[in-house]
Design a protein around this motif. Structure first.
Motif, mmCIF file in Angstrom:
data_model
loop_
_atom_site.group_PDB
_atom_site.id
_atom_site.type_symbol
_atom_site.label_atom_id
_atom_site.label_comp_id
_atom_site.label_asym_id
_atom_site.label_seq_id
_atom_site.Cartn_x
_atom_site.Cartn_y
_atom_site.Cartn_z
ATOM 1 N N ILE A 26 -59.021 2.142 3.312
ATOM 2 C CA ILE A 26 -58.436 1.002 4.279
ATOM 3 C C ILE A 26 -57.612 0.477 3.240
ATOM 4 O O ILE A 26 -56.376 0.083 3.421
ATOM 5 C CB ILE A 26 -59.241 0.496 4.887
ATOM 6 N N PHE A 29 -54.624 2.332 2.006
ATOM 7 C CA PHE A 29 -53.429 2.461 2.908
ATOM 8 C C PHE A 29 -52.617 1.087 3.242
ATOM 9 O O PHE A 29 -51.394 0.649 3.544
ATOM 10 C CB PHE A 29 -53.768 3.007 4.497
ATOM 11 N N MET A 30 -53.661 -0.112 3.113
ATOM 12 C CA MET A 30 -53.052 -1.369 3.242
ATOM 13 C C MET A 30 -52.013 -1.880 2.089
ATOM 14 O O MET A 30 -51.108 -2.493 2.275
ATOM 15 C CB MET A 30 -54.043 -2.634 3.202
ATOM 16 N N THR A 33 -49.038 0.605 2.511
ATOM 17 C CA THR A 33 -47.943 0.229 3.688
ATOM 18 C C THR A 33 -47.046 -0.380 3.638
ATOM 19 O O THR A 33 -47.351 -1.638 3.164
ATOM 20 C CB THR A 33 -48.890 -0.079 4.745
ATOM 21 N N PHE B 32 -53.932 2.511 9.791
ATOM 22 C CA PHE B 32 -52.937 2.695 8.721
ATOM 23 C C PHE B 32 -52.248 3.973 8.323
ATOM 24 O O PHE B 32 -51.395 4.097 7.792
ATOM 25 C CB PHE B 32 -53.787 2.075 7.461
ATOM 26 N N PHE B 36 -48.656 4.787 8.194
ATOM 27 C CA PHE B 36 -48.090 5.154 7.066
ATOM 28 C C PHE B 36 -46.754 5.859 7.255
ATOM 29 O O PHE B 36 -46.929 7.038 7.581
ATOM 30 C CB PHE B 36 -48.919 5.467 6.335
#
Lengths: 150, 172
Positions: A26, A29-30, A33, B32, B36
Motif C-alpha cells: 500500500i 502504491f500510495m 500513484t 491503488f 495505478f
C-alpha cells in the motif's frame, strides 16, 4: 483429551507478516500513484523532438490543455469550449496571483504556464486558435509537450 | 496467590483479531492497484510567447538612415522572421529566413547560427514564425526545436517566439 482440544484452539494462521507485506505494498502504491496523470489524455500521439526535456514543475502553476487532431480541447476527458474555458482559467489565475501579490496588475503576464499537449497531426490553424485565445487572456508562458527521441 | 494466577490467565487470552484490518488493507491495496497508471515520461519545450508585434528596431539602436555605412537591411531589428510554408499533406514545403529560402531543418539550423549567433553581432531577441495553416504540429515542432537550440548574441538561449498564421495556400 484436554491436550488435543488446546492444540485445535491454537491452530490460527499468524496474519502479522501478511499484514506487514500488504502495508508495504500500500505504501509503495500510495507513493507512486500520481493523480495528475488523470489530466493527461493518453490517446494523443505527441510529436517526437530531440531537445524536449522533462522539467521539474514542482510548485509551478500549470494548466494542461489536451488538443486532439480535430482541434477539440479535452480537460479530464471532457470536451470544453475553448474561449469560455480559457477565460475562466485566466480569471482564476489572476485572482490567485492577486492574492499572493496585491500589486499584481491586469497588464502583467499571468504566472500560470500553459502546457500544450497536442496531437502530432493537429494542423497549425487549429492549434493557433488555442494559443491565440490564451495570449488574448494574458497567458505568456507556454510549454509544448513532446516525446523525447532518445 | 490465586489472584495472581487469574491475572496471568487473562493476559494470555488477549489476542488482536487482525482479519478485519487485513480485509481493509487488501481493499486499499486493490484500490491503488486499479487506479495505478504510470504516466509517460514526456519532455517539453518552454517558450515565452508574446502576441506578435510589428517588427521594430532594437532599443538604443540608430534609426533608419542614420548610419549610412549600414547596408544590412535587418541590422538593428529585434525580430527575425522565419516563414514556414505547408504542403497540402501538412508537411513542410519550403522555409525562409527573412527573404532567403532554406532547404530543410539542418540548413535552417546553420542559417540561424549565422544570423543569431554571438559572431553575427545581430540584435535579435525574438523570432516570429509565420506558419502555413495546414502545417502539422509535429512539423512545427521540428522548426521550434531548431529555434530553441539557438544562442543569441547576448549569450542567452532563444525562448521568445511568436506565431503568425499564413493564409491558406500561401506560397513563397
Amino acid at each position: 483429551m484436554s491436550g488435543s482440544l488446546a492444540s485445535a484452539a491454537s491452530a490460527e494462521p499468524n496474519l502479522t507478516p501478511m499484514l506487514d507485506m500488504v502495508f508495504q505494498l500500500i505504501t509503495f502504491f500510495m507513493l507512486v500513484t500520481n493523480f495528475k496523470a488523470a489530466s493527461l489524455d493518453l490517446s494523443l500521439q505527441l510529436p517526437v523532438v530531440g531537445s524536449a526535456r522533462s522539467v521539474d514543475t514542482e510548485g509551478v502553476d500549470l494548466l494542461i490543455l489536451n488538443i486532439d487532431k480535430s482541434g477539440k480541447l479535452n480537460i479530464y476527458g471532457i470536451a470544453r469550449d475553448i474561449p469560455s474555458y480559457i477565460k475562466g482559467e485566466a480569471k482564476a489565475s489572476f485572482e490567485s496571483a492577486k492574492r499572493e501579490n496585491s500589486k499584481f496588475d491586469k497588464k502583467d503576464d499571468l504566472p500560470t504556464t500553459i502546457v500544450v499537449r497536442a496531437d502530432k497531426q493537429t494542423p497549425f490553424s487549429l492549434l493557433n486558435v488555442v494559443i491565440k485565445t490564451c495570449q488574448d487572456n494574458g497567458f505568456r508562458k507556454f510549454a509544448l509537450k513532446a516525446m523525447n527521441s532518445e | 496467590m490465586s489472584r495472581h494466577k487469574k491475572k496471568h490467565k487473562g493476559s494470555e487470552a488477549v489476542e488482536l483479531n487482525l482479519a478485519a484490518m487485513l480485509d481493509m488493507a487488501f481493499q486499499l491495496l486493490t484500490f491503488f492497484i486499479l487506479t495505478f497508471k504510470p504516466s509517460p515520461v514526456e519532455g517539453q519545450i518552454n517558450l515565452k510567447l508574446p502576441p506578435p508585434q510589428p517588427v521594430a528596431g532594437a532599443k538604443g539602436a540608430p534609426k533608419a538612415g542614420e548610419n549610412e555605412a549600414n547596408n544590412d537591411p535587418v541590422q538593428n531589428l529585434n525580430s527575425l522572421i522565419i516563414s514556414v510554408f505547408a504542403a497540402p499533406n501538412g508537411r513542410i514545403a519550403t522555409m525562409a529566413v527573412g527573404e532567403a529560402n532554406v532547404a530543410g531543418t539542418t540548413a535552417l539550423d546553420g542559417r540561424l547560427k549565422q544570423v543569431l549567433g554571438p559572431e553575427s553581432g545581430a540584435s535579435f531577441d525574438q523570432v516570429i514564425l509565420q506558419v502555413g495553416s495546414k502545417l502539422k504540429y509535429d512539423e512545427l515542432m521540428k522548426v521550434v526545436d531548431v529555434c530553441t537550440k539557438q544562442t543569441l548574441a547576448n549569450g542567452e538561449k532563444l525562448t521568445k517566439l511568436s506565431f503568425v498564421e499564413l493564409p491558406d495556400g500561401a506560397t513563397p
